[in-house]
Design a protein around this motif. Structure first.
Motif, PDB file in Angstrom:
ATOM      1  N   LEU A 138       0.830  -1.211   0.000  1.00  0.00           N
ATOM      2  CA  LEU A 138       0.000   0.000   0.000  1.00  0.00           C
ATOM      3  C   LEU A 138       0.866   1.263   0.000  1.00  0.00           C
ATOM      4  CD1 LEU A 138      -2.832  -1.021   2.493  1.00  0.00           C
ATOM      5  CD2 LEU A 138      -3.117  -0.508   0.062  1.00  0.00           C
ATOM      6  N   MET A 139       1.963   1.248   0.771  1.00  0.00           N
ATOM      7  CA  MET A 139       2.862   2.407   0.804  1.00  0.00           C
ATOM      8  C   MET A 139       3.434   2.679  -0.593  1.00  0.00           C
ATOM      9  SD  MET A 139       3.424   4.010   3.781  1.00  0.00           S
ATOM     10  CE  MET A 139       5.119   4.539   3.864  1.00  0.00           C
ATOM     11  N   LEU A 140       3.850   1.608  -1.279  1.00  0.00           N
ATOM     12  CA  LEU A 140       4.411   1.761  -2.615  1.00  0.00           C
ATOM     13  C   LEU A 140       3.350   2.267  -3.592  1.00  0.00           C
ATOM     14  CD1 LEU A 140       6.895   1.391  -4.404  1.00  0.00           C
ATOM     15  CD2 LEU A 140       6.177  -0.989  -4.779  1.00  0.00           C
ATOM     16  N   PHE A 141       2.150   1.668  -3.517  1.00  0.00           N
ATOM     17  CA  PHE A 141       1.049   2.041  -4.409  1.00  0.00           C
ATOM     18  C   PHE A 141       0.657   3.508  -4.224  1.00  0.00           C
ATOM     19  CE2 PHE A 141      -3.595   2.390  -5.093  1.00  0.00           C
ATOM     20  CZ  PHE A 141      -3.644   2.078  -6.456  1.00  0.00           C
ATOM     21  N   VAL A 142       0.427   3.904  -2.963  1.00  0.00           N
ATOM     22  CA  VAL A 142      -0.043   5.266  -2.680  1.00  0.00           C
ATOM     23  C   VAL A 142       1.081   6.275  -2.863  1.00  0.00           C
ATOM     24  CG1 VAL A 142      -1.103   6.768  -0.953  1.00  0.00           C
ATOM     25  CG2 VAL A 142      -1.795   4.387  -1.107  1.00  0.00           C
ATOM     26  N   GLY A 143       2.280   5.936  -2.435  1.00  0.00           N
ATOM     27  CA  GLY A 143       3.410   6.844  -2.600  1.00  0.00           C
ATOM     28  C   GLY A 143       3.671   7.164  -4.055  1.00  0.00           C
ATOM     29  N   LEU A 144       3.575   6.134  -4.909  1.00  0.00           N
ATOM     30  CA  LEU A 144       3.804   6.342  -6.336  1.00  0.00           C
ATOM     31  C   LEU A 144       2.713   7.204  -6.959  1.00  0.00           C
ATOM     32  CD1 LEU A 144       5.583   5.705  -8.768  1.00  0.00           C
ATOM     33  CD2 LEU A 144       4.253   3.599  -9.113  1.00  0.00           C
ATOM     34  N   LEU A 145       1.457   6.953  -6.554  1.00  0.00           N
ATOM     35  CA  LEU A 145       0.360   7.736  -7.157  1.00  0.00           C
ATOM     36  C   LEU A 145       0.435   9.209  -6.744  1.00  0.00           C
ATOM     37  CD1 LEU A 145      -2.536   8.712  -5.613  1.00  0.00           C
ATOM     38  CD2 LEU A 145      -2.668   6.280  -5.150  1.00  0.00           C
ATOM     39  N   VAL A 146       0.831   9.490  -5.488  1.00  0.00           N
ATOM     40  CA  VAL A 146       0.961  10.876  -5.045  1.00  0.00           C
ATOM     41  C   VAL A 146       2.146  11.543  -5.744  1.00  0.00           C
ATOM     42  CG1 VAL A 146       1.472  12.371  -3.069  1.00  0.00           C
ATOM     43  CG2 VAL A 146      -0.192  10.523  -2.833  1.00  0.00           C
ATOM     44  N   LEU A 147       3.227  10.791  -5.936  1.00  0.00           N
ATOM     45  CA  LEU A 147       4.388  11.326  -6.651  1.00  0.00           C
ATOM     46  C   LEU A 147       4.013  11.703  -8.090  1.00  0.00           C
ATOM     47  CD1 LEU A 147       7.454  11.901  -6.717  1.00  0.00           C
ATOM     48  CD2 LEU A 147       7.775   9.521  -7.444  1.00  0.00           C
ATOM     49  N   ILE A 148       3.254  10.827  -8.749  1.00  0.00           N
ATOM     50  CA  ILE A 148       2.825  11.107 -10.119  1.00  0.00           C
ATOM     51  C   ILE A 148       1.880  12.311 -10.143  1.00  0.00           C
ATOM     52  CG2 ILE A 148       1.478  10.208 -12.073  1.00  0.00           C
ATOM     53  CD1 ILE A 148       2.619   7.409 -11.319  1.00  0.00           C
ATOM     54  N   HIS A 149       0.973  12.377  -9.170  1.00  0.00           N
ATOM     55  CA  HIS A 149       0.082  13.539  -9.044  1.00  0.00           C
ATOM     56  C   HIS A 149       0.901  14.831  -8.972  1.00  0.00           C
ATOM     57  CE1 HIS A 149      -2.898  16.295  -7.136  1.00  0.00           C
ATOM     58  NE2 HIS A 149      -1.884  16.608  -6.337  1.00  0.00           N
ATOM     59  N   GLY A 150       1.927  14.829  -8.131  1.00  0.00           N
ATOM     60  CA  GLY A 150       2.753  16.018  -7.953  1.00  0.00           C
ATOM     61  C   GLY A 150       3.538  16.375  -9.197  1.00  0.00           C
ATOM     62  N   ILE A 151       4.130  15.352  -9.848  1.00  0.00           N
ATOM     63  CA  ILE A 151       4.939  15.610 -11.046  1.00  0.00           C
ATOM     64  C   ILE A 151       4.078  16.160 -12.176  1.00  0.00           C
ATOM     65  CG2 ILE A 151       6.257  14.478 -12.885  1.00  0.00           C
ATOM     66  CD1 ILE A 151       7.387  12.594 -10.726  1.00  0.00           C
ATOM     67  N   VAL A 152       2.890  15.568 -12.368  1.00  0.00           N
ATOM     68  CA  VAL A 152       2.009  16.024 -13.450  1.00  0.00           C
ATOM     69  C   VAL A 152       1.506  17.436 -13.176  1.00  0.00           C
ATOM     70  CG1 VAL A 152      -0.214  15.639 -14.604  1.00  0.00           C
ATOM     71  CG2 VAL A 152       1.301  13.702 -14.127  1.00  0.00           C
ATOM     72  N   LEU A 153       1.019  17.674 -11.950  1.00  0.00           N
ATOM     73  CA  LEU A 153       0.451  18.982 -11.613  1.00  0.00           C
ATOM     74  C   LEU A 153       1.509  20.085 -11.665  1.00  0.00           C
ATOM     75  CD1 LEU A 153      -1.827  20.813 -10.650  1.00  0.00           C
ATOM     76  CD2 LEU A 153      -1.353  20.085  -8.301  1.00  0.00           C
ATOM     77  N   PHE A 154       2.622  19.882 -10.959  1.00  0.00           N
ATOM     78  CA  PHE A 154       3.655  20.913 -10.921  1.00  0.00           C
ATOM     79  C   PHE A 154       4.401  21.006 -12.258  1.00  0.00           C
ATOM     80  CE2 PHE A 154       2.826  20.767  -6.427  1.00  0.00           C
ATOM     81  CZ  PHE A 154       3.161  22.033  -5.973  1.00  0.00           C
ATOM     82  N   GLY A 155       4.512  19.878 -12.980  1.00  0.00           N
ATOM     83  CA  GLY A 155       5.188  19.902 -14.271  1.00  0.00           C
ATOM     84  C   GLY A 155       4.418  20.698 -15.311  1.00  0.00           C
ATOM     85  N   ILE A 156       3.121  20.375 -15.458  1.00  0.00           N
ATOM     86  CA  ILE A 156       2.300  21.114 -16.421  1.00  0.00           C
ATOM     87  C   ILE A 156       2.106  22.553 -15.954  1.00  0.00           C
ATOM     88  CG2 ILE A 156       0.010  21.266 -17.484  1.00  0.00           C
ATOM     89  CD1 ILE A 156      -0.085  18.226 -17.492  1.00  0.00           C
ATOM     90  N   GLY A 157       1.942  22.738 -14.636  1.00  0.00           N
ATOM     91  CA  GLY A 157       1.822  24.091 -14.091  1.00  0.00           C
ATOM     92  C   GLY A 157       3.049  24.930 -14.392  1.00  0.00           C
ATOM     93  N   ALA A 158       4.232  24.291 -14.326  1.00  0.00           N
ATOM     94  CA  ALA A 158       5.474  25.011 -14.639  1.00  0.00           C
ATOM     95  C   ALA A 158       5.517  25.419 -16.108  1.00  0.00           C
ATOM     96  CB  ALA A 158       6.675  24.125 -14.304  1.00  0.00           C
ATOM     97  N   LEU A 159       5.091  24.519 -16.992  1.00  0.00           N
ATOM     98  CA  LEU A 159       5.061  24.830 -18.422  1.00  0.00           C
ATOM     99  C   LEU A 159       4.107  25.985 -18.722  1.00  0.00           C
ATOM    100  CD1 LEU A 159       5.048  21.223 -19.947  1.00  0.00           C
ATOM    101  CD2 LEU A 159       6.963  22.840 -19.882  1.00  0.00           C
ATOM    102  N   LEU A 160       3.023  26.056 -17.928  1.00  0.00           N
ATOM    103  CA  LEU A 160       2.046  27.142 -18.103  1.00  0.00           C
ATOM    104  C   LEU A 160       2.456  28.412 -17.356  1.00  0.00           C
ATOM    105  CD1 LEU A 160      -1.251  25.060 -17.684  1.00  0.00           C
ATOM    106  CD2 LEU A 160      -0.243  25.892 -19.825  1.00  0.00           C
ATOM    107  N   LYS A 161       3.625  28.355 -16.677  1.00  0.00           N
ATOM    108  CA  LYS A 161       4.132  29.476 -15.876  1.00  0.00           C
ATOM    109  C   LYS A 161       3.114  29.930 -14.832  1.00  0.00           C
ATOM    110  CE  LYS A 161       7.337  31.186 -19.393  1.00  0.00           C
ATOM    111  NZ  LYS A 161       8.485  30.547 -18.725  1.00  0.00           N
TER     112      LYS A 161
END
Length: 377
Positions: A296-319
């Protein structure tokens, strides 16, 4: 009941934790971390050392914080808000919140295929995936709604493990979203929303009179009472919507704007709430659950990491304004109260109401998406 479980002792310890968390910000290194993060860390330490019990064990003080103090803190903090903040902060935050919701779904699906949790969890694995989808789109209301429907709550060990892991992953992410904007702004400067320039807190120390204190508490408590009555009449409308609306209306009156102490009192109640969140990081309970907890730690940790990378990554591209991304993520992962706490700690009163509103939207959206993911898997 042991001494450490005595409600008065717990309440006093939470207040001491807030005091020391605030005291640490007198030092340059402590100020960098910030009061909200310190209070979470201090209470996590106290809980794991068994100085105070975890909120997962239940206690009248913790129940009172979740049921009364957190909503009261939201109401009082919102009494500071100027409606003009909605014009500049509302749409960008809504867009980033919806992006964060999509990022959560991407994270769940990616984690599902990478971790393959069915091996350890069994036939309830799709339901668990739906629970985490719901909770990381709009908070714990959705987590419990999906769990009850699929009867995950009747599988004692599994439900306990999902609850512990949810808190152990969610709390560090709260800390991360409070820290990230400060460093990202230094490395990759972004123009803040126009309303942020006029919305900064002018002072950190307020002079509170008895009249102001009595008025603020009266407004908050009566506002909560009225909201509960309105929910009885209109049960399909979330209580937080009524509470937010009442605070928003009152905040526009000059007599309310002239009350001193709203910032201090509202933020103090929110810090107490974050202190209780810190006690949920129960590492001992996690260790007792063995391989299931690890999966569960691996499953949830990975999904939150992906959430953060996608949100902050696309947000960064949009400045996009880094603070907006942090509050949007907290509206997803923690819901109304943590979104408001993030806005407060980042010194962004212009994001208070938009944060609560998108958090409320997440309460509705998350349950539907959670069921959809569970059904799909």
């Amino acid at each position: 009941m042991t001494f450490t479980q005595e409600p008065i002792f717990i309440a006093g310890t939470l207040c001491i934790a807030v005091f020391f968390a605030n005291w640490l910000t007198r030092f340059p290194w402590g100020r960098t971390v910030g009061t909200p993060i310190w209070v979470i860390l201090i209470c996590a330490l106290l809980s794991n050392l068994a100085v105070i019990p975890s909120a997962m064990e239940g206690n009248p003080v913790y129940d009172g914080v979740f049921i009364y103090l957190a909503p009261l803190g939201i109401f009082i903090a919102l009494l500071e808000v100027d409606l003009k903040s909605l014009k500049n902060a509302g749409l960008p935050l809504l867009g980033m919140f919806l992006l964060g919701s999509a990022a959560t779904v991407v994270g769940v699906l990616a984690s599902w295929f990478l971790v393959n949790p069915e091996v350890k969890i069994g036939e309830l694995a799709p339901a668990v995936a739906g629970m985490f989808t719901g909770t990381y789109i709009g908070g714990s209301i959705n987590f419990n709604a999906v769990a009850l429907h699929y009867k995950v709550n009747e599988a004692g060990n599994l439900f306990a493990a999902t609850t512990v892991v949810d808190n152990l992953i969610g709390t560090p992410w709260i800390i991360a979203t409070l820290i990230l904007p400060k460093y990202l702004q230094k490395l990759f400067p972004r123009k803040k929303l126009a309303s942020a320039q006029s919305g900064e807190k002018i002072q950190s120390i307020e002079h509170i009179s008895i009249s102001s204190l009595a008025s603020i508490l009266a407004l908050g408590l009566l506002g909560m009472a009225i909201s509960k009555v309105l929910v009885g009449w209109f049960p399909e409308v979330p209580e937080i919507i009524f509470l937010t609306t009442l605070a928003l209306i009152l905040a526009q009156f000059p007599s309310v704007q002239q009350l001193y102490g709203k910032q201090t009192l509202g933020f103090f109640f929110i810090l107490i709430f974050l202190a209780v969140i810190g006690t949920l990081c129960d590492f001992g309970a996690l260790a007792e659950m063995g391989e299931l907890a690890g999966t569960l730690m691996l499953f949830v940790g990975l999904l939150v990491l992906i959430h953060g990378i996608v949100l902050f990554g696309i947000g960064a591209l949009l400045k996009m304004d880094w603070d907006v991304l942090a509050v949007a993520s907290q509206a997803n992962v923690g819901g109304n109260t943590t979104a408001l706490a993030a806005a407060e700690s980042l010194n962004r009163p212009d994001l208070l109401i938009p944060g609560v509103l998108v958090g409320s939207l997440g309460n509705a959206l998350g349950t539907y998406v959670g069921f959809a993911v569970a059904g799909f898997l």
